[in-house]
Design a protein around this motif. Structure first.
Motif, PDB file in Angstrom:
ATOM      1  N   ARG A 228       0.792  -1.231   0.000  1.00 29.64           N
ATOM      2  CA  ARG A 228       0.000   0.000   0.000  1.00 29.64           C
ATOM      3  C   ARG A 228       0.822   1.277   0.000  1.00 29.64           C
ATOM      4  N   GLY A 229       2.005   1.256   0.587  1.00 30.08           N
ATOM      5  CA  GLY A 229       2.695   2.504   0.871  1.00 30.08           C
ATOM      6  C   GLY A 229       2.414   2.934   2.302  1.00 30.08           C
ATOM      7  N   THR A 230       2.792   4.152   2.627  1.00 28.42           N
ATOM      8  CA  THR A 230       2.663   4.634   3.994  1.00 28.42           C
ATOM      9  C   THR A 230       1.410   5.475   4.177  1.00 28.42           C
ATOM     10  N   ALA A 231       0.991   5.616   5.436  1.00 27.51           N
ATOM     11  CA  ALA A 231      -0.150   6.464   5.750  1.00 27.51           C
ATOM     12  C   ALA A 231       0.089   7.893   5.273  1.00 27.51           C
ATOM     13  N   ALA A 232       1.340   8.359   5.372  1.00 24.95           N
ATOM     14  CA  ALA A 232       1.664   9.728   4.965  1.00 24.95           C
ATOM     15  C   ALA A 232       1.408   9.960   3.482  1.00 24.95           C
TER      16      ALA A 232
ATOM     17  N   TRP B 129      -9.793  12.483   1.810  1.00 24.15           N
ATOM     18  CA  TRP B 129      -8.693  11.688   1.252  1.00 24.15           C
ATOM     19  C   TRP B 129      -7.538  11.736   2.246  1.00 24.15           C
ATOM     20  N   SER B 130      -7.354  10.654   2.957  1.00 24.06           N
ATOM     21  CA  SER B 130      -6.358  10.529   4.014  1.00 24.06           C
ATOM     22  C   SER B 130      -6.189   9.041   4.289  1.00 24.06           C
ATOM     23  N   TRP B 131      -5.231   8.706   5.142  1.00 27.67           N
ATOM     24  CA  TRP B 131      -5.070   7.298   5.514  1.00 27.67           C
ATOM     25  C   TRP B 131      -6.353   6.748   6.136  1.00 27.67           C
ATOM     26  N   ASP B 132      -6.918   7.507   7.066  1.00 28.95           N
ATOM     27  CA  ASP B 132      -8.153   7.049   7.696  1.00 28.95           C
ATOM     28  C   ASP B 132      -9.294   6.973   6.694  1.00 28.95           C
ATOM     29  N   GLY B 133      -9.233   7.811   5.654  1.00 33.46           N
ATOM     30  CA  GLY B 133     -10.296   7.825   4.661  1.00 33.46           C
ATOM     31  C   GLY B 133     -10.192   6.747   3.606  1.00 33.46           C
ATOM     32  N   VAL B 134      -9.004   6.126   3.489  1.00 27.01           N
ATOM     33  CA  VAL B 134      -8.850   5.073   2.480  1.00 27.01           C
ATOM     34  C   VAL B 134      -8.706   3.680   3.082  1.00 27.01           C
ATOM     35  N   LEU B 135      -8.283   3.584   4.352  1.00 24.10           N
ATOM     36  CA  LEU B 135      -8.064   2.260   4.946  1.00 24.10           C
ATOM     37  C   LEU B 135      -9.302   1.367   4.871  1.00 24.10           C
ATOM     38  N   PRO B 136     -10.517   1.858   5.141  1.00 23.10           N
ATOM     39  CA  PRO B 136     -11.684   0.972   5.018  1.00 23.10           C
ATOM     40  C   PRO B 136     -11.858   0.393   3.613  1.00 23.10           C
ATOM     41  N   TYR B 137     -11.413   1.140   2.610  1.00 26.38           N
ATOM     42  CA  TYR B 137     -11.564   0.668   1.229  1.00 26.38           C
ATOM     43  C   TYR B 137     -10.460  -0.310   0.842  1.00 26.38           C
TER      44      TYR B 137
END
Length: 506
Positions: free
Chosen positions: A5-9, A24-32
């Motif tokens: 995936r790469g990093t949260a940053a 659009w952020s780590w928290d915004g994409v992790l569920p997907y």
């Protein structure tokens, strides 16, 4: 194919271009990410023998596309991972999906039952063939988006031969009741938009195409992961069994073929490998602060094509300032070394190149020629400095590391004579591969004032009823292979289309 995936940053950076309230952020994409893949844990015996670690909290189990593992690992892979403990500061991460940089095990796109590639066709397309609302047309190519004024109403397409449209064929038009969604990738999505009259006015005029929407960012901001040939060979890799030794051993080779034929297990179940280092720049370079300062103080426009639109230049500057901060942070991976498990190692990757290229229609015959792709690799001179330090760190891992010293490494490429930045720059100009087949950025999700092509809902600026959903929307490369990110983008896009943008606290 590697499932990384790469990093949260990397994902927080995307949202930062729009402001603190972006979804659009780590928290915004992790569920997907979790929705997009079905994680199949590795076999318990392999976990124990190879010291594989993972955390299912970062994965889902509902998708038809699998992230799986081979049933065998060479001991050399574990030894090469452990060798990073000989370099202070290198983190060993429990799971590849955690968003942390470091050294870790990762799965591949593999069906755990069939032990074969798992991807969009096996996970989605084959299962959807008999649906009444699903039609897949093959052997054809979209020529343009059909527009009524600035509203997308459908697409036209023609049969293809040798990958190119047949100019004598009649156009077939498919009308859209709600929206048109383009998913043609980092090379062909901008081509379709440009052929439709959506793109830089000057380019469209040169191709004799009427400009419907003057959108300068279409086809700009092109990025890919450059690969660097830094080759080393061990004289006495005393970790057995290792791949090269064993596959030349007739008994082992016969056993490998036998267990594969019987139940698809053993060494032949390994695809691209399952371990690598993804490291921040301060860990690999003692001059991270100096390079970051040089990047921040650049006149960034000097490293773009001479006729670059001011909005695109502003977007490039915003990206470079973001990278300048990332170069001194331990949150973003800039370095990638895939571990082979054997006595040779040869490829390292620059995960965040600074140079930007272009993808444009060919004005000489835009409808019937492939687009013109210009990587512009090494256009920003700091790329060569960063890549030089990438090779220097790789030397350190192989040659100046108490954990690898007993293996007696010899440097093959670029060779000990290449030492200074100037020498590295000359060597890279001759040997660098500008592509790891990860083309992104050409329909960038950025504010329009920063050269953006789509907004946070992936809607094309200036056009009603048109979205782009593929790797071309990534404003900056992620520090990893792009496939899993594309799947995550697609899953998030499905919710944006059905429900609109989520509410973000703050």
């Amino acid at each position: 194919m590697m499932t990384v995936r790469g990093t949260a940053a990397d994902y927080d950076r995307w949202g930062a271009f729009f402001g603190e309230k972006s979804h659009w952020s780590w928290d915004g994409v992790l569920p997907y990410f979790k929705r997009a893949l079905n994680f199949a844990p590795p076999d318990a015996a392999v976990v124990k023998s190879a010291n594989i670690t993972y955390d299912t909290n970062f994965w889902g189990n509902t998708s038809g596309v699998y992230a799986g593992w081979p049933s065998f690992q060479f001991p050399g892979t574990t030894a090469q991972m452990d060798a990073f403990r000989g370099i202070p500061g290198v983190p060993l991460v429990k799971d590849s999906g955690s968003g942390e940089p470091g050294v870790y095990w990762y799965p591949t796109f593999m069906d755990p039952v069939r032990v074969e590639r798992s991807y969009a066709r096996t996970g989605h397309h084959d299962k959807a063939v008999n649906r009444t609302n699903y039609h897949l047309v093959t052997g054809s190519k979209v020529t343009k988006v059909v527009l009524n004024g600035t509203t997308a109403t459908g697409v036209s397409f023609v049969p293809v031969g040798s990958g190119l449209p047949n100019p004598t064929s009649a156009q077939t038009v498919v009308n859209a009741r709600k929206e048109v969604i383009i998913a043609a990738g980092g090379i062909h999505s901008p081509q379709i938009l440009q052929l439709s009259g959506i793109g830089p006015r000057k380019l469209l005029a040169a191709a004799n195409i009427t400009t419907i929407v003057d959108l300068p960012g279409v086809g700009q901001n092109f990025q890919d992961h450059p690969m660097i040939q830094a080759s080393f060979m061990y004289r006495s890799f005393n970790v057995h069994p290792n791949p090269q030794d064993l596959f030349m051993n007739a008994t082992f080779s016969a056993w490998s073929d036998k267990v594969w034929a019987a139940n698809r297990t053993g060494p032949n179940s390994i695809a691209t490998g399952n371990a690598a280092a993804w490291l921040p720049f301060p860990i690999i370079s003692p001059r991270a602060a100096d390079i970051a300062s040089a990047l921040a103080s650049q006149n960034h426009t000097l490293y773009l094509p001479a006729d670059t639109d001011p909005t695109v230049a502003a977007g490039y500057r915003a990206q470079m300032l973001s990278y300048a901060a990332a170069l001194t942070s331990n949150a973003t991976a800039f370095y990638n070394l895939v571990l082979t498990g054997g006595p040779t190692n040869g490829i390292v990757v620059d995960l965040h190149p600074l140079s930007r290229g272009t993808v444009t229609i060919d004005p000489r015959d835009p409808a019937n020629r492939e687009p013109l792709v210009d990587y512009r690799a090494l256009a920003n001179p700091l790329d060569a400095a960063i890549m030089a330090d990438i090779v220097r760190f790789t030397r350190r891992y192989h040659l100046d590391n108490p954990r690898t010293k007993p293996w007696g490494a010899t440097e093959i490429e670029p060779g000990a004579a290449t030492q200074t930045d100037e020498q590295f720059r000359a060597w890279l100009a001759e040997t660098l591969s500008p592509s790891e087949f990860h083309p992104v950025g050409t329909c960038a999700m950025l504010p329009r004032t920063l050269g953006g092509v789509v907004d946070e809902e992936l809607k094309v600026y200036g056009v009603r009823g048109l979205r782009v959903v593929d790797a071309s929307i990534m404003p900056t490369l992620v520090g990893g292979n792009t496939c899993q990110t594309v799947y995550g983008i697609a899953e998030k896009a499905a919710d944006l289309i059905r429900f609109g943008p989520p509410k973000v606290a703050g």
